[in-house]
Write a protein that holds these residues in place. Structure first.
Motif, PDB file in Angstrom:
ATOM      1  N   SER A 178     -76.804 -34.502 -65.945  1.00 50.22           N
ATOM      2  CA  SER A 178     -76.845 -34.150 -64.696  1.00 50.22           C
ATOM      3  C   SER A 178     -76.583 -35.819 -63.749  1.00 50.22           C
ATOM      4  O   SER A 178     -76.344 -35.196 -62.441  1.00 50.22           O
ATOM      5  CB  SER A 178     -78.637 -34.661 -64.076  1.00 50.22           C
ATOM      6  OG  SER A 178     -79.168 -35.666 -64.602  1.00 50.22           O
ATOM      7  N   SER A 179     -76.714 -36.830 -63.856  1.00 51.52           N
ATOM      8  CA  SER A 179     -76.535 -37.946 -63.567  1.00 51.52           C
ATOM      9  C   SER A 179     -74.915 -38.331 -63.512  1.00 51.52           C
ATOM     10  O   SER A 179     -74.443 -38.905 -62.122  1.00 51.52           O
ATOM     11  CB  SER A 179     -76.915 -38.998 -63.974  1.00 51.52           C
ATOM     12  OG  SER A 179     -75.855 -39.200 -65.056  1.00 51.52           O
ATOM     13  N   HIS A 186     -72.753 -45.879 -58.657  1.00 54.62           N
ATOM     14  CA  HIS A 186     -72.964 -45.787 -60.115  1.00 54.62           C
ATOM     15  C   HIS A 186     -73.838 -46.221 -60.704  1.00 54.62           C
ATOM     16  O   HIS A 186     -75.010 -45.788 -61.605  1.00 54.62           O
ATOM     17  CB  HIS A 186     -71.059 -46.237 -60.438  1.00 54.62           C
ATOM     18  CG  HIS A 186     -70.687 -45.499 -61.650  1.00 54.62           C
ATOM     19  ND1 HIS A 186     -70.918 -44.753 -61.762  1.00 54.62           N
ATOM     20  CD2 HIS A 186     -70.387 -46.341 -63.546  1.00 54.62           C
ATOM     21  CE1 HIS A 186     -70.115 -44.616 -63.201  1.00 54.62           C
ATOM     22  NE2 HIS A 186     -70.886 -45.133 -64.305  1.00 54.62           N
ATOM     23  N   LEU A 187     -74.170 -47.843 -60.559  1.00 59.24           N
ATOM     24  CA  LEU A 187     -74.998 -48.587 -61.238  1.00 59.24           C
ATOM     25  C   LEU A 187     -76.610 -47.990 -61.027  1.00 59.24           C
ATOM     26  O   LEU A 187     -77.356 -47.533 -62.212  1.00 59.24           O
ATOM     27  CB  LEU A 187     -75.298 -50.202 -60.603  1.00 59.24           C
ATOM     28  CG  LEU A 187     -73.874 -50.916 -61.444  1.00 59.24           C
ATOM     29  CD1 LEU A 187     -73.405 -52.372 -60.349  1.00 59.24           C
ATOM     30  CD2 LEU A 187     -73.599 -50.505 -62.551  1.00 59.24           C
ATOM     31  N   ALA A 188     -76.579 -47.431 -59.368  1.00 60.41           N
ATOM     32  CA  ALA A 188     -78.006 -47.216 -59.095  1.00 60.41           C
ATOM     33  C   ALA A 188     -78.063 -45.425 -59.820  1.00 60.41           C
ATOM     34  O   ALA A 188     -79.432 -45.409 -60.101  1.00 60.41           O
ATOM     35  CB  ALA A 188     -78.425 -46.859 -57.765  1.00 60.41           C
ATOM     36  N   ILE A 189     -77.347 -44.618 -59.716  1.00 63.19           N
ATOM     37  CA  ILE A 189     -77.611 -43.016 -60.425  1.00 63.19           C
ATOM     38  C   ILE A 189     -76.865 -43.301 -61.866  1.00 63.19           C
ATOM     39  O   ILE A 189     -78.407 -42.098 -62.294  1.00 63.19           O
ATOM     40  CB  ILE A 189     -76.800 -42.198 -59.827  1.00 63.19           C
ATOM     41  CG1 ILE A 189     -77.270 -42.847 -57.840  1.00 63.19           C
ATOM     42  CG2 ILE A 189     -76.620 -40.772 -59.550  1.00 63.19           C
ATOM     43  CD1 ILE A 189     -76.318 -41.543 -56.744  1.00 63.19           C
ATOM     44  N   ASP A 190     -75.765 -43.363 -62.063  1.00 62.57           N
ATOM     45  CA  ASP A 190     -75.961 -43.029 -63.426  1.00 62.57           C
ATOM     46  C   ASP A 190     -76.545 -43.269 -65.460  1.00 62.57           C
ATOM     47  O   ASP A 190     -77.389 -45.209 -65.235  1.00 62.57           O
ATOM     48  CB  ASP A 190     -74.456 -44.105 -63.739  1.00 62.57           C
ATOM     49  CG  ASP A 190     -74.180 -43.408 -65.635  1.00 62.57           C
ATOM     50  OD1 ASP A 190     -73.967 -41.965 -65.746  1.00 62.57           O
ATOM     51  OD2 ASP A 190     -73.326 -44.243 -65.972  1.00 62.57           O
ATOM     52  N   ASP A 191     -77.145 -42.672 -65.533  1.00 60.40           N
ATOM     53  CA  ASP A 191     -77.905 -43.171 -66.421  1.00 60.40           C
ATOM     54  C   ASP A 191     -77.702 -42.189 -67.863  1.00 60.40           C
ATOM     55  O   ASP A 191     -78.216 -42.144 -68.528  1.00 60.40           O
ATOM     56  CB  ASP A 191     -79.817 -42.384 -65.914  1.00 60.40           C
ATOM     57  CG  ASP A 191     -79.719 -41.195 -66.370  1.00 60.40           C
ATOM     58  OD1 ASP A 191     -79.136 -40.752 -66.184  1.00 60.40           O
ATOM     59  OD2 ASP A 191     -80.834 -40.268 -65.599  1.00 60.40           O
ATOM     60  N   GLY A 192     -76.389 -42.476 -67.959  1.00 61.01           N
ATOM     61  CA  GLY A 192     -75.675 -41.927 -69.937  1.00 61.01           C
ATOM     62  C   GLY A 192     -76.243 -40.263 -69.650  1.00 61.01           C
ATOM     63  O   GLY A 192     -75.965 -39.442 -70.312  1.00 61.01           O
ATOM     64  N   THR A 193     -76.431 -39.259 -68.697  1.00 56.28           N
ATOM     65  CA  THR A 193     -76.947 -37.575 -68.458  1.00 56.28           C
ATOM     66  C   THR A 193     -76.253 -37.553 -67.807  1.00 56.28           C
ATOM     67  O   THR A 193     -75.520 -37.638 -66.721  1.00 56.28           O
ATOM     68  CB  THR A 193     -78.612 -38.015 -68.529  1.00 56.28           C
ATOM     69  OG1 THR A 193     -78.356 -37.580 -66.731  1.00 56.28           O
ATOM     70  CG2 THR A 193     -79.672 -38.173 -68.772  1.00 56.28           C
TER      71      THR A 193
END
Length: 430
Positions: free
Chosen positions: A33-34, A24-31
């Motif tokens: 698509s993530s 979750h920390l590596a992929i989630d950027d608030g968009t």
């Protein structure tokens, strides 16, 4: 094996927390698509959990049928069956009332929803939970199976129990002529418990996948958003555990202190998979090793899975009143007592209903003019709450079976805790 399996389940839980949080920390950027990527990854991990739960469902129906039929046959007479049944139902009703009342008291004491001051949603807003899954008239007629084959195919535990009761009583009435059938059913029970041992070897992988999937998709933030609500609910569960074990002490004495040690593996399994059904086979074995005769545990436990879901009971009053507090809706003491009684009745129809607790809550909220859409407040964390509910259901039914056995005066000598579980009940299915 029992001790090793518990260790590996804990390892799976810890690794799932690390991997899920890390993803979750590596992929989630608030968009968006993530979020979509995390949902897809979570879906891949959940395949393993689904496979494990399907393996469990595969053995539940024949295991319940075989152990229950043999247990009834070995009781010897219908009088003993009726006595055990009445004692079990009496305990179930008392435990349900205790759980519902405790939830009502604690939610008013902690008031987790007070201060949220949420605006009332439109009257057309819904929670998305299918209330049609519960209907009291449908439930009453649904108790009796139209087809035993269909009941087994659908894993309808209550219907299987009803059919098994008829078969067991008929075997008792027929007597010696039915002896070959009893032997065959005993053999079936032994085979199903052996299959259970095979299936349980996959439990740590399923636990790892379940925890990874949930944390990867939702992240730790979802816990923080409703952290106080979750904290107070788990305090409620801990209090309920203490009360159930305390009442067990009153009937069983010091031996009750060993029960949690015997059922620690099914407790952990139910908690990590958020499924009390997944723990059923191991709970049956643990009760046998604790000294509950199989003829009692195989009768009381399936009934408990239909009528004695203590964790679900406390959640119903707790969650319902939390939603009322969040919207600033004040309920009088009389209204809360009526809600408790309504839930006491309607909750007895939740066996086999998906997301059963939410379904009953959704059907109950409108009766007190509480917005049904309020369920959306807790849906995001429901999985984490379901973990605690499932474990509580297991300990509630384990205590119930042990107390009924003591009332019958038939608790057998205990077996060592940390040994390989028997492939079949160690004292014979009788």
């Amino acid at each position: 094996m029992a001790k090793r399996l518990t260790f590996f389940i804990i390892v799976g839980l810890v690794l799932g927390l690390i991997v899920g949080w890390g993803l979750h920390l590596a992929i989630d950027d608030g968009t968006p698509s993530s979020a979509a990527t995390l949902t897809k990854i979570a879906g891949y991990f959940s395949i393993l959990t689904t496979l494990f739960l399907r393996l469990i469902k595969m053995i539940i129906a024949p295991l319940v049928f075989s152990t229950l039929v043999v247990g009834i046959a070995h009781m010897g007479d219908t009088g003993a069956l009726g006595r055990v049944g009445l004692r079990a139902v009496g305990w179930f009703l008392s435990a349900s009332l205790l759980s519902l009342t405790l939830g009502l008291i604690l939610v008013n004491l902690f008031q987790p929803g007070v201060g949220l001051n949420l605006p009332l949603p439109p009257v057309t807003a819904t929670s998305g939970v299918d209330q049609a899954a519960f209907d009291i008239a449908k439930f009453v007629t649904h108790v009796v199976p139209a087809s035993m084959i269909d009941a087994m195919a659908q894993n309808e535990i209550l219907q299987i129990v009803i059919f098994s009761l008829f078969v067991g009583v008929a075997i008792t009435a027929v007597g010696e002529k039915a002896a070959p059938l009893v032997k065959a059913t005993e053999a079936l029970a032994a085979v199903m418990l052996q299959i259970t041992n095979y299936v349980m070897r996959f439990a740590p992988i399923a636990v790892f996948a379940a925890v990874t999937s949930t944390l990867a998709e939702r992240g730790p933030g979802v816990i923080g958003d409703l952290g106080y609500f979750m904290l107070t609910f788990y305090i409620g569960l801990a209090t309920l555990w203490a009360m159930l074990i305390g009442f067990g002490f009153l009937f069983i004495g010091k031996r009750m202190g060993l029960l949690v040690r015997y059922i620690r593996e099914p407790l952990l399994l139910a908690f990590t998979t958020a499924s009390s059904e997944a723990a059923y086979p191991r709970t049956l074995e643990a009760l046998d090793r604790f000294g509950v005769p199989p003829k009692i545990s195989s009768f009381v436990l399936p009934l408990g899975y239909s009528f004695n879901l203590d964790g679900s009971m406390i959640y119903m009053t707790f969650a319902s009143l939390f939603i009322a507090q969040a919207y600033g809706i004040d309920l009088s003491l009389g209204q809360m007592v009526i809600m408790l009684l309504v839930l006491m009745v309607t909750s007895k129809g939740i066996a086999g209903v998906p997301r059963a607790s939410l379904v009953v809550i959704a059907a109950t909220l409108p009766l007190f003019k509480i917005p049904e859409a309020g369920l959306l407040l807790i849906l995001a964390v429901d999985h984490f709450l379901d973990m605690g509910r499932s474990a509580t259901n297991v300990i509630g039914n384990a205590v119930a079976a042990s107390v009924v056995a003591r009332w019958e005066g038939t608790l057998d000598p205990i077996e060592p805790v940390d040994v390989e579980p028997p492939h079949a009940p160690s004292r014979g299915v009788a």
